[in-house]
Design a protein around this motif. Structure first.
Motif, PDB file in Angstrom:
ATOM      1  N   LEU A 190      45.105  81.277  53.404  1.00  0.00           N
ATOM      2  CA  LEU A 190      46.317  82.164  52.820  1.00  0.00           C
ATOM      3  C   LEU A 190      46.919  81.239  52.096  1.00  0.00           C
ATOM      4  O   LEU A 190      46.857  79.930  52.196  1.00  0.00           O
ATOM      5  CB  LEU A 190      46.981  82.157  54.278  1.00  0.00           C
ATOM      6  N   GLU A 191      47.494  81.800  51.184  1.00  0.00           N
ATOM      7  CA  GLU A 191      48.641  81.137  50.220  1.00  0.00           C
ATOM      8  C   GLU A 191      49.632  80.425  50.904  1.00  0.00           C
ATOM      9  O   GLU A 191      50.096  80.964  51.979  1.00  0.00           O
ATOM     10  CB  GLU A 191      49.170  81.981  49.127  1.00  0.00           C
ATOM     11  N   VAL A 192      49.780  79.386  50.712  1.00  0.00           N
ATOM     12  CA  VAL A 192      51.150  78.377  51.330  1.00  0.00           C
ATOM     13  C   VAL A 192      52.206  79.242  51.666  1.00  0.00           C
ATOM     14  O   VAL A 192      52.707  79.143  52.678  1.00  0.00           O
ATOM     15  CB  VAL A 192      51.413  77.176  50.453  1.00  0.00           C
ATOM     16  N   ALA A 193      52.772  79.985  50.552  1.00  0.00           N
ATOM     17  CA  ALA A 193      53.909  80.696  50.767  1.00  0.00           C
ATOM     18  C   ALA A 193      53.820  81.649  51.870  1.00  0.00           C
ATOM     19  O   ALA A 193      54.482  81.959  52.741  1.00  0.00           O
ATOM     20  CB  ALA A 193      54.395  81.248  49.475  1.00  0.00           C
ATOM     21  N   SER A 194      52.619  82.441  51.851  1.00  0.00           N
ATOM     22  CA  SER A 194      52.390  83.566  52.800  1.00  0.00           C
ATOM     23  C   SER A 194      52.281  82.984  54.205  1.00  0.00           C
ATOM     24  O   SER A 194      52.821  83.581  54.991  1.00  0.00           O
ATOM     25  CB  SER A 194      51.039  84.296  52.422  1.00  0.00           C
TER      26      SER A 194
END
Length: 342
Positions: free
Chosen positions: A20-24
């Motif tokens: 997963l993307e860090v922000a997500s």
């Protein structure tokens, strides 16, 4: 969902093979923790929390089919809260591990693992000893599940080829899942995927030089690793190793397994940087057990020194084994060295 993670917690929650993307991930985590706070005080383990977080993420990411790795055993594992009739169980080769909890024989451990079965489930088991297979079938069928044996064929029968055996098992489960989703035509044989982080993983330090990192951490896994090394082109290498703290008997068994590779060895300890990490076995104690068994090794006071020593042998490649925690430290160390050498 896999466990443990090696470099980042996001390894536990991959979707379509991608982190997963860090922000997500941070958004999911913040919302999940807020929900936990609203429930009130609970006595839960780190693994229970990360398992619940995985289910939270998968639901919100609209995952059609989740692959969930059991933490320990099966019967009383937090992942066994999945009670759906369409759950598919996969049981790989069973070895003596976590015996203080699961039992002292492979049959006792098989019984615990078979407890993952729920009514109307289908459980796939990789071909192995008849006593293990009969135990799994007896327990799973009694719990209302069906058992199917996945035969081991071709190169998968070679010693140390556990990744190919696991691939056969995973392929059987994936084909069944696609059939359940009405997409059986999508079930085409694929290549053996790269090993997970920390499993026969090469951490390059300089061109042609680096550490072969494997988190094998019990006697059977280390013997399988030795067989795989023997069939590779790695020669004249050195081994840096560390073990999780356990009984003298288990340490002796692991030392016997890894010493059969015939390579010079250095024992060290990994750094316990996380609260949930298990303590490393004292290198002095490991050294004493080795000496009693006529096994030669020397002690390095820190993991970085052990990694450096492993690279100073006749071969430009060293081996790191004995613990996934040590594997993680080796990968980070090699990456830092690579960036310094750039």
């Amino acid at each position: 969902m896999v466990s443990p993670h090696v470099l980042t917690i996001r390894e536990r929650f991959q979707i379509n093979g991608e982190l997963l993307e860090v922000a997500s991930f941070e958004t999911h985590l913040e919302n999940f923790l807020s929900r936990l706070d609203s429930i009130g005080d609970m006595r839960v383990s780190y693994f229970e929390v990360t398992t619940a977080l995985a289910f939270w993420i998968f639901e919100r990411e609209q995952v059609e089919c989740a692959v969930v790795e059991v933490g320990l055993g099966g019967l009383i594992d937090p992942t066994n809260t999945i009670t759906r009739p369409d759950k598919i169980g996969l049981i790989s080769a069973i070895s003596l591990d976590h015996t203080e909890i699961l039992g002292d024989t492979v049959e006792e451990i098989a019984s615990e693992k078979a407890g993952i079965a729920q009514p109307a489930n289908c459980v796939y088991v990789i071909e192995q000893s008849s006593s293990v297979l009969s135990t799994i079938e007896s327990v799973a069928v009694a719990r209302g599940a069906e058992v199917r044996i996945v035969p081991v064929q071709g190169e998968a029968r070679l010693p140390g080829n556990y990744d190919r055996r696991n691939h056969l098992l995973a392929a059987a489960g994936a084909a069944h899942a696609l059939e359940q989703l009405g997409r059986a035509s999508d079930a085409t044989p694929g290549p053996v995927l790269p090993a997970p982080v920390g499993r026969f993983d090469f951490a390059e330090v300089a061109p042609g030089s680096g550490l072969l990192v494997d988190g094998a951490h019990n006697q059977d896994e280390l013997r399988a690793l030795g067989a795989r090394i023997a069939s590779s082109q790695l020669e004249d290498f050195r081994i840096a190793l560390a073990f999780t703290d356990t009984t003298d008997e288990k340490l002796a068994g692991m030392l016997d397994a890894i010493s059969s590779m015939g390579a010079p060895m250095a024992v060290t300890a990994y750094r316990s940087r996380l609260g949930g990490m298990k303590r490393a076995a004292d290198p002095l104690r490991v050294g004493a057990i080795a000496a009693d068994r006529g096994i030669r090794l020397h002690i390095e006071p820190s993991a970085p020194l052990a990694f450096q020593w492993a690279l100073e042998g006749p071969s430009p490649k060293g081996l790191v084994a004995g613990s996934l925690y040590l594997a993680a430290e080796a990968i980070v160390w090699a990456d830092e060295r690579t960036r310094r050498n750039a």
